[in-house]
Design a protein around this motif. Structure first.
Motif, mmCIF file in Angstrom:
data_model
loop_
_atom_site.group_PDB
_atom_site.id
_atom_site.type_symbol
_atom_site.label_atom_id
_atom_site.label_comp_id
_atom_site.label_asym_id
_atom_site.label_seq_id
_atom_site.Cartn_x
_atom_site.Cartn_y
_atom_site.Cartn_z
ATOM 1 N N GLU A 90 40.866 35.451 34.817
ATOM 2 C CA GLU A 90 41.378 37.397 35.926
ATOM 3 C C GLU A 90 42.600 36.584 36.707
ATOM 4 O OE1 GLU A 90 38.281 38.149 39.898
ATOM 5 O OE2 GLU A 90 37.320 38.433 37.907
ATOM 6 N N SER A 269 30.800 47.620 32.645
ATOM 7 C CA SER A 269 31.143 46.153 31.265
ATOM 8 C C SER A 269 31.988 47.407 30.065
ATOM 9 C CB SER A 269 29.482 46.188 30.391
ATOM 10 O OG SER A 269 28.819 47.431 30.893
ATOM 11 N N ARG A 272 36.693 47.021 30.121
ATOM 12 C CA ARG A 272 37.615 44.991 30.096
ATOM 13 C C ARG A 272 39.419 44.579 30.724
ATOM 14 N NH1 ARG A 272 34.598 43.782 25.342
ATOM 15 N NH2 ARG A 272 32.360 44.902 25.538
ATOM 16 N N GLU A 293 38.560 38.498 24.444
ATOM 17 C CA GLU A 293 37.282 38.687 25.775
ATOM 18 C C GLU A 293 36.765 37.746 25.934
ATOM 19 O OE1 GLU A 293 34.708 40.402 24.878
ATOM 20 O OE2 GLU A 293 35.466 42.368 23.238
ATOM 21 N N ILE A 294 36.154 38.032 27.223
ATOM 22 C CA ILE A 294 35.410 37.015 27.870
ATOM 23 C C ILE A 294 34.485 36.590 27.041
ATOM 24 C CG2 ILE A 294 34.920 35.602 29.947
ATOM 25 C CD1 ILE A 294 36.582 37.650 31.162
ATOM 26 N N ASP A 324 30.281 42.513 37.693
ATOM 27 C CA ASP A 324 30.391 41.292 37.088
ATOM 28 C C ASP A 324 30.579 41.192 35.823
ATOM 29 O OD1 ASP A 324 31.173 38.601 36.351
ATOM 30 O OD2 ASP A 324 29.816 38.144 37.705
ATOM 31 N N SER A 326 31.322 39.116 33.240
ATOM 32 C CA SER A 326 31.745 38.544 32.706
ATOM 33 C C SER A 326 29.643 37.303 32.966
ATOM 34 C CB SER A 326 32.073 36.972 33.412
ATOM 35 O OG SER A 326 32.179 37.161 34.384
ATOM 36 N N LEU A 346 30.645 31.586 33.439
ATOM 37 C CA LEU A 346 31.662 30.754 32.932
ATOM 38 C C LEU A 346 32.128 29.921 33.340
ATOM 39 C CD1 LEU A 346 34.229 33.918 34.523
ATOM 40 C CD2 LEU A 346 33.626 34.090 31.989
ATOM 41 N N HIS A 350 30.492 29.755 38.619
ATOM 42 C CA HIS A 350 29.662 31.302 38.493
ATOM 43 C C HIS A 350 28.240 30.962 38.431
ATOM 44 C CE1 HIS A 350 29.990 34.520 35.339
ATOM 45 N NE2 HIS A 350 30.112 35.248 36.618
#
Length: 606
Positions: A90, A269, A272, A293-294, A324, A326, A346, A350
């Motif tokens: 981020e 979602s 991105r 992609e995370i 969120d 992620s 993550l 997190h």
């Protein structure tokens, strides 16, 4: 909207707790975006957790109007960034949407691990970096030493460093002038094909997803059809504008601007971070570089304390996912805890943030299982089953030992900057965690930087807590996930009276299995309430028991009523009690309290 030459896009980057949010507060106050009556500290941090912990979790943007000394009005777009290592991606997208960065260094702490890593991140994106020394009003501030570190460690000119006190507002006027003079204006053609970078988004319950973007080329107007290039979805722009703490509508956003669009996107979602927005009718040839992609690195299962609350937990996670993107989750179940969800995070921070948000914002009582990482397990080939490789993060999915040829685990490159006083203890801690030192640099007479290769799984449990307690909070830690390396992996099962508790199973390194089993058994012994029968708590690898603790039985005094008389009468009563205990042990089930699951996850020192 201002012309591109009168726009400056910049971010503030720093190590955790070096005063990013406080400096942003002063800039906002000086720009008169908020009245003194409405002002509150950490004004860009929306969540209670951010305020309590003093960290930024969600990056924010704000447009600051500023009239320079020459009388020209400028539009300064500040993109606030999270400081924690879990949210590095981020940070990189926020940095990518700027031309300049204020690199904040604490005058009392000096240059630390994430100061370096964030500076390298800014340099990768060719940002103009202006060093700023903060907290000059503190008694412990050592400005000459900090200037030397900026020269020596960062390779930046200490003469160019600005001295500020974000708390008191000292030096903020000079900082505004430096932003205008030293940061370049954005380049880009407002008449070219639209290219815009999504650096963040948030969910508004009334308007849907608000997409935060930086326009590199072209112009966005209301009613325009746009395309998100990663998933090729198309939307019509309903609303757009800039951030001035509140969302302020404008007619258009053109090259150089930072702002938001609302286009009827239903869930976060679908958007991105790092994706490119272009004109659906006249798209650009290729997206902006740097999108990825995370991927989650830490996995844990969440269960409601009361299994009847499963549907409520499901709804809460769906709402949390709106804000969120992620957070990744799928359905899971356990014989001990019922139905729940397997989640990917993550990092450990997190995970903690999600846990706190579930409890506070959605009033959920939840149990998290021990966090795990994703292992690569290689299976032997045989006539019925060809050789294959599995990705396993959940102990319940771990295959039989007989089928396994080997396993690999993820490694990290950990950078630790510490005062030399604590060097020996920190080296011992890293060696305990299977760390291999790859580099060691003395930054000056008092500070040293160490680089270690170590397994990610070793950092999950108590590494960060122990590092902070050993160094009294002075050591700083930063890491990158690098590669997979072979490991000796085993599945540790916890048995209560011979019955496995699947929610307490863990995947551990073979060399640590005994210590881990011993700790879990000891903690469960302290948490499980005593019954009328003995409870055996065992840690096992396959059929081999490697640790055991016993919760002794409560004993009813059956001889209380038997005063005097023959010894044979007493023995008869004791034998009868013994028979009853045996029968009770055969049918007795052990109930595990919620505190037992939580105790297993705590670090050794707690």
């Amino acid at each position: 909207m201002a012309k591109p030459e009168y726009i400056r896009n910049f971010c503030i980057i720093a190590h955790i707790d070096h005063g990013k949010s406080t400096l942003a507060d002063r800039l906002i106050q000086k720009a008169h975006l908020v009245t003194d009556r409405d002002f509150q500290d950490q004004i860009l941090d929306n969540m209670d957790i951010e305020r309590e912990r003093g960290i930024t979790i969600k990056s924010q943007a704000v447009c600051l109007p500023y009239i320079a000394k020459d009388g020209q009005e400028y539009e300064l777009n500040l993109v606030d960034t999270p400081g924690h290592v879990d949210f590095t991606y981020e940070v990189s997208r926020a940095i990518n949407s700027c031309e300049g960065a204020l690199l904040l260094v604490d005058a009392t702490q000096g240059v630390q691990a994430q100061t370096l890593s964030n500076m390298y991140l800014a340099m990768e994106h060719n940002l103009e970096i202006v060093p700023v020394i903060n907290k000059i009003d503190m008694i412990a501030a050592d400005i000459p030493a900090t200037k030397q570190q900026i020269e020596h460690d960062l390779g930046l000119s200490a003469e160019d460093a600005l001295l500020v006190s974000a708390r008191q507002g000292t030096g903020v006027d000079e900082l505004f002038e430096a932003i205008v003079e030293r940061f370049p204006a954005p380049t880009g053609d407002p008449t070219a094909i639209l290219q815009a970078l999504i650096f963040d988004c948030h969910y508004d319950p009334y308007r849907g997803v608000v997409v935060h973007l930086r326009i590199f080329d072209g112009t966005i107007k209301r009613g325009m059809k746009i395309r998100f290039m990663h998933n090729n979805s198309e939307y019509e722009v309903e609303n757009l504008g800039v951030f001035k703490l509140a969302l302020v509508e404008t007619d258009e956003l053109s090259a150089g601007n930072v702002g938001y669009i609302i286009a009827g996107v239903k869930t976060v979602s679908d958007v991105r971070v790092g994706d490119t927005v272009t004109n659906a009718e006249n798209p650009c040839e290729k997206p902006l570089p740097g999108f990825r992609e995370i991927k989650p690195v830490v996995f844990s299962s969440i269960y409601p304390v009361d299994s009847n609350d499963y549907e409520e937990l499901k709804t809460s996670l769906e709402k949390l996912k709106l804000n969120d993107a992620s957070l990744i989750y799928e359905k899971d179940s356990s014989a001990a805890l019922g139905f729940g969800f397997r989640c990917g995070f993550l990092g450990l921070l997190h995970l903690e943030v999600i846990q706190e948000r579930l409890e506070r914002e959605f009033d959920q009582s939840v149990i998290f299982t021990a966090p795990s990482v994703k292992y690569k397990v290689r299976l032997r080939g045989n006539p019925g089953h060809p050789a294959e490789e599995l990705l396993v993060d959940n102990p319940t999915e771990y295959p039989d030992e007989g089928r396994i040829e080997g396993a690999d685990e993820p490694y990290i490159r950990a950078a630790i900057i510490t005062p030399t006083t604590y060097l020996g203890n920190i080296m011992t801690l890293c060696m305990d965690k299977r760390g291999v030192q790859t580099n060691m640099t003395y930054l000056d007479e008092k500070r040293v930087e160490m680089v270690y290769d170590m397994p990610l799984s070793e950092v999950l449990f108590d590494f960060y807590d122990r590092l902070k307690s050993i160094s009294r909070g002075y050591a700083s830690f930063d890491y990158d996930v690098t590669e997979y390396k072979p490991t000796e992996l085993v599945k540790l099962d916890i048995l209560l009276n011979g019955k496995g508790v699947d929610a307490l199973s863990q995947l551990v390194f073979k060399g640590n299995a005994y210590d881990r089993a011993k700790i879990v058994c000891e903690r469960l012994r302290d948490e499980i309430t005593r019954q009328q029968f003995k409870i055996a708590i065992q840690g096992s690898i396959g059929s081999q028991i490697i640790a055991r603790e016993t919760v002794n039985a409560l004993r009813k005094d059956v001889l209380a009523k038997c005063y005097g008389g023959d010894i044979s009468r007493k023995r008869k009563l004791l034998e009868k009690q013994k028979e009853g205990k045996k029968r009770m042990k055969m049918v007795g089930d052990v109930e595990l309290p919620q505190s037992a699951f939580l105790a297993v996850l705590k670090s050794k020192d707690e």
